[in-house]
Design an enzyme around this catalytic site. Structure first.
Site, short mmCIF file in Angstrom:
data_model
loop_
_atom_site.label_atom_id
_atom_site.label_comp_id
_atom_site.label_asym_id
_atom_site.label_seq_id
_atom_site.Cartn_x
_atom_site.Cartn_y
_atom_site.Cartn_z
N LYS A 22 -2.25 61.16 1.14
CA LYS A 22 -0.90 60.80 1.60
C LYS A 22 -0.92 60.26 3.04
O LYS A 22 -0.30 59.24 3.32
CB LYS A 22 -0.01 62.05 1.50
CG LYS A 22 1.42 61.83 1.96
CD LYS A 22 2.36 62.85 1.37
CE LYS A 22 2.37 64.16 2.14
NZ LYS A 22 3.25 64.15 3.32
N SER A 23 -1.64 60.93 3.93
CA SER A 23 -1.65 60.48 5.33
C SER A 23 -2.22 59.07 5.43
O SER A 23 -1.69 58.22 6.15
CB SER A 23 -2.51 61.42 6.17
OG SER A 23 -1.88 62.65 6.34
N ARG A 123 14.12 68.85 11.65
CA ARG A 123 12.79 68.94 12.26
C ARG A 123 12.78 68.28 13.64
O ARG A 123 13.45 67.27 13.85
CB ARG A 123 11.73 68.34 11.32
CG ARG A 123 11.65 69.17 10.03
CD ARG A 123 10.67 68.61 9.05
NE ARG A 123 9.31 68.68 9.56
CZ ARG A 123 8.28 68.11 8.96
NH1 ARG A 123 8.46 67.45 7.83
NH2 ARG A 123 7.08 68.22 9.47
N SER A 164 -0.67 67.74 17.23
CA SER A 164 0.06 66.98 16.22
C SER A 164 -0.47 65.57 16.06
O SER A 164 -0.41 64.75 16.98
CB SER A 164 1.55 66.90 16.58
OG SER A 164 2.18 65.95 15.75
N ASP A 312 -2.06 71.85 6.75
CA ASP A 312 -1.29 71.75 5.49
C ASP A 312 -1.82 72.69 4.40
O ASP A 312 -1.15 72.88 3.38
CB ASP A 312 -1.32 70.30 4.98
CG ASP A 312 -0.50 69.38 5.86
OD1 ASP A 312 0.36 69.89 6.60
OD2 ASP A 312 -0.73 68.16 5.82
N ARG A 385 4.59 71.77 -0.67
CA ARG A 385 3.33 72.54 -0.63
C ARG A 385 3.55 74.01 -0.98
O ARG A 385 2.69 74.66 -1.57
CB ARG A 385 2.65 72.41 0.73
CG ARG A 385 2.25 70.97 1.02
CD ARG A 385 1.16 70.87 2.05
NE ARG A 385 1.12 69.51 2.57
CZ ARG A 385 0.58 68.48 1.94
NH1 ARG A 385 0.00 68.65 0.77
NH2 ARG A 385 0.60 67.27 2.48
C1 S3P Z 1 0.36 64.45 9.18
C2 S3P Z 1 0.18 65.30 10.22
C3 S3P Z 1 0.49 66.74 10.16
C4 S3P Z 1 0.63 67.21 8.73
C5 S3P Z 1 1.47 66.29 7.90
C6 S3P Z 1 0.87 64.90 7.87
C7 S3P Z 1 0.01 63.03 9.34
O1 S3P Z 1 1.70 66.95 10.83
O2 S3P Z 1 1.18 68.51 8.70
O3 S3P Z 1 1.58 66.78 6.58
O4 S3P Z 1 -0.09 62.31 8.34
O5 S3P Z 1 -0.18 62.62 10.50
P1 S3P Z 1 1.78 67.25 12.43
O6 S3P Z 1 1.24 66.10 13.12
O7 S3P Z 1 3.24 67.46 12.70
O8 S3P Z 1 0.98 68.51 12.62
#
Ligand code: S3P
Length: 426
Positions: A22-23, A123, A164, A312, A385
């Protein structure tokens, strides 16, 4: 509201390839849209979050063909090729869409508004507004909806106060447009997919220890992108296989980026039998096959720099802790409180309902192991999740488990139930 009823199974067996990470899928759509030329994409995630990112770019004039399948063609228009979105951009449930896109929109010569669903509107967005304002951006709102007035940005050096990848990526994407060198330093290494893809597309980017620098105003070059299987999705089945004696699964072509591999490292430390085979690299992202078997686990402490590498998968590790021998402590994970739901609270509530001895802390959980889970009525709180982790809990519980509010699973992994059905031996 939909629910999933789960009965215990004997074990999990089988071989398969999982849908795309996904990322990496989000970043592929974003960077291919900003690159010069046509990008062929294979293995993209079909999750709703990804569709939100794709629709956002379509609304800014980018042509994307094949949406809904796992192969796309994206006609990039260069850094300055986006046009003002026709409407308010709806990011749905997706924090990655909102936070990364904000970095791009802050640098455009038009204004735009981003919003999302009830969860996303709760958020925190100040974490991206603050650095973007330092770069000269004009943004109204600390929670969505965010009103972004595009500006000419200047390069800055910024130290991110929380771990993050979304904040880091947002600043790097803004840095693509800023004059001069933008530097971002993180507290602990978070997922580095943005850096890797920018490098692959020939951005002027450099990584030194915990600092990433990017020199702006250089065009990206479109190149084919094959997206590896999602390690976060793989983790549900890996955990399931480990729990159930007699299990044996092989997941091929899973993304094995070191910044995402915390789950494998921790499970191995807990005693799990997991093997990595055929390790290889394509488009600057490592991948390989993950083989997992039924194993016995022991409790450990999870915290510090490990947390961003496993952020995650912590709901699954909390579940693993219930089966491990001894106590497991999860600490330094306060970020879990601002995910799609407060995951610390949700885990504490749901695991208690299943008979687990669990103590909630501000930054994590303490879980007593060697527990025979009891089937119960549990709640995802609208978090994909959480929903999938609870389904896996149901497979090893005694009696029937009902997981409520499971529609959210399609935001990241619409194929989850079908794949689980293929692997289950009853
Ligand atoms: C992500 C970063 C993480 C993760 C999210 C996807 C990303 O979040 O929890 O599911 O794709 O960069 P954070 O950067 O807020 O920790």
């Amino acid at each position: 509201m939909s629910e999933i009823r789960v009965k215990p199974v004997k074990c999990l067996r089988g071989e398969l390839t999982l849908p795309g990470d996904k990322s990496i899928s989000h970043r592929t759509i974003m960077l291919a849209s900003l690159a010069r030329g046509k990008t062929s994409v294979s293995g993209i995630s079909k999750g709703e979050d990804i569709l939100k990112t794709a629709h956002a770019f379509q609304s800014m004039g980018i042509e994307i063909q094949g949406l809904g399948s796992d192969s796309l063609t994206i006609q990039g228009k260069g850094l300055r090729g986006l046009s003002q979105p026709r409407d308010i951009v709806d990011c749905g449930n997706s924090g990655t869409t909102m936070r990364l896109l904000s970095g791009i929109l802050a640098a455009q010569n038009f204004s735009s508004t981003l919003t999302g669903d009830e969860s996303l509107r709760k958020r925190p967005m100040d974490r991206i507004v603050e650095p973007l304002e330092k770069m000269g951006a004009r943004i109204k709102g600390k929670f969505a909806p965010l009103k972004i007035e595009g500006k000419r940005l200047k390069a800055v050096s910024y130290r991110i106060p929380i771990p993050s990848a979304q904040v880091k990526s947002c600043i790097l994407l803004a840095g693509l447009y800023a004059q001069g060198k933008t530097e971002v330093t993180e507290l602990a290494r978070s997922r580095d997919h943005t850096e890797r893809m920018l490098k692959y597309l020939e951005a002027d980017i450099e990584v030194r220890d915990l600092t990433v620098s990017i020199t702006g105003e250089k065009e990206l070059i479109a190149k084919p992108i094959n997206i590896p299987g999602d390690i976060s999705s793989a983790s549900f089945f890996v955990i399931g296989a480990i729990f159930l004696p007699g299990s044996h699964i092989r997941l091929s072509g899973v993304g094995l980026n070191p910044t995402r591999m915390g789950i494998i490292d921790i499970l191995k430390e807990m005693g799990a039998e997991i093997e990595i085979e055929n390790l290889r690299e394509a488009n600057n992202e490592p991948r390989g096959d993950v083989v997992a078997r039924g194993s016995r686990l022991k409790g450990i402490t999870i915290g510090g720099e490990m947390i961003p590498r496993v952020i995650d998968e912590l709901p699954l590790l909390a579940l693993a802790a219930t089966k491990a021998e001894g106590e497991t402590i999860i600490k330094d994970a306060q970020e879990l409180r601002v995910k799609e739901t407060d995951r610390i609270r949700a885990l504490s509530i749901n695991l208690s309902r299943m008979g687990v001895e669990v103590e909630e802390r501000e930054d994590g959980l303490i879980i007593q192991g060697s527990c025979q889970l009891k089937g119960a009525k549990v709640d995802s709180f609208g978090d994909h999740r959480m929903a999938m982790a609870l389904v896996m809990a149901g497979l090893i519980a005694r009696g029937k488990t009902v997981v409520s509010d499971t529609d959210c699973i399609k935001t990241s992994f619409p194929e989850f139930e079908a794949i689980l059905k293929r692997l289950k031996v009853v």
